[in-house]
Design a protein around this motif. Sequence first.
Motif: not given
Length: 434
Positions: A30-35, A75-76
Motif C-alpha cells: 500500500l503506497p499510501s498518503y496520509r499527509v 505524499e501523492y
Amino acid sequence: MKRFASLVAVLLLAASGAAIAQPAEQYIALPSYRVGPYAAGGSGFYGGIIDYFNLVNLSGGVNGVKISWEECETEYNPSRGVECYERLKTKNGGATLVEPLSTGVAYGILDRLAVDKIPMTMIGYGRSDAANGKVFPYVFPLITSYWNQAAAMIKYLGDKEGGMARLKGKKIVHLYHDSAFGKEPLPVLEALSKQYGFELIKIPVTPPGSEQQSQWLQIRQAKPDHVILWGWGSMNAVAIKTAQRNGFPREKILGVWWAGSEEDTVPTGDAAKGYSAMTFNTPGNYPVLDEIRKKLYDAGKGNMADASRIGSVYHMRGVSAAILWVEAIRTAQEKFGKGKRITGEQMRWGLENLNVDEARQKAIGAFGMLPVVKTSCDDHEGSGAVKVQQWDGKKWNAVTPNWIVGDKALTRQLLEESSAAYAAEKKITPACAK
C-alpha cells in the motif's frame, strides 16, 4: 552431548514443520498518503481498506489465510510513489497486489508490473484503456474508469436538458486538475462534444489549486451551461467557494467522484448545498459498516482516528476496494487451492475472474453499496456503472436511483484504439494471459 544435539535438531525440525504448516499471510503493498494536500482522501481510502482487512482477519482470514500489508508514505508524489513500490514489492515473500490511489504513481509503475508479476488495481482512476486485459494483463481499473465516468456525466447532463439532442449549442466547461488525472477524460469529452455539438471549454488549474480566481473569471465570462469540476484535494473546496463568490450557481456544477466527498463540502459551509458529484458507491449505511463499528472501533481497533468517518465517501471506497480484493483472493483460492497463499500471478487470475454479484454483495453485507462487478480478459473494469449524488448541507444523497452507464460503445472504441497504440509502441502481442 550428541543426544542433546540430536534433540535440538529434532526440535528445530519440528518448529520448522510447524512454521510450514501455518498458512503464509497474503501480503499487499500500500503506497499510501496520509499527509499533504490530499491527506483526507488517502487517510479515508486506506483506512477503509485496512478496516475491512482487519474485519476479515478477525474471522480467520480467507479460508484461514490472513491478510498482511505495509504502507509507505508517498505524499501523492509520483517519484516517491515509484520509490515506495520498489521498497515494498519484495517484502514479506513478495507483494501480490499494489494500489497507489494516484494516476501519476500508477503511470510510473505500470510498465514494471508484468515483469514483477504483481497486479495493480486502480479503483475509479488511472489509465482507462488498461481495461483491455489483452494488453494490460496486470492492470485493473476496477468498478469504473474515468472514460466511462465522463461518458456517464454527459449522459446525465443530456438527460437534465431533456435529451442528448438538446446538448447542441450548449457550453460545458471542463475545469481540471492540471495533471495526468485531470487530462484523462479529454478523449471522451472531445469525442462527445463533436457527436452532440456542445462546446467544450478546457480550463486547467495548477495543483494543488488553492487559487482559482482567474479560472472562475474565465467561467463567468464564458457563461457556460454546466461546469464539470475534475478536481482533487483542496482544489475542490476552493472551487466551490470561488464559484459562490463569482455568483455561479452550484446546481450547474457536476464534480468528478474525487470532488464528491465530505472533505470537499463540509469546509465550504452553505456554498456546497445543492452541489452534485459522481460516485461509484451509493451513500447510506450497510451491515458491513455496522460490523466495522462494532468489532473494530468499539474495541479500539479501527484504523482511522475519527470514528465518525466510518461510511464516509472515502472510507466506503476503501472498503469497496478491499471487498473486491478479498473476493479476488477467494476466487483464486477456488482454482489454486483453498487455504493457501496465492502468488501475484494467481491474484491476477482472481482479479480477472471476479463475479461480485448481488447475491455475493448480500452475503458480505454490502448489497447496493457498489455496482455488480464481473471481470474478464477483455474487461478488467468489470462494470462502468455510476450514480450521481447531491449534498444537502449535511450529507450526500443519491439523486439517481439506478446505476447510470454512458456510451460504452464509444469508450470501448477509444479503449481499443488507445491500447492498440500502446501495444504497438511497447511491442506487445495482445493476448489473454493464462
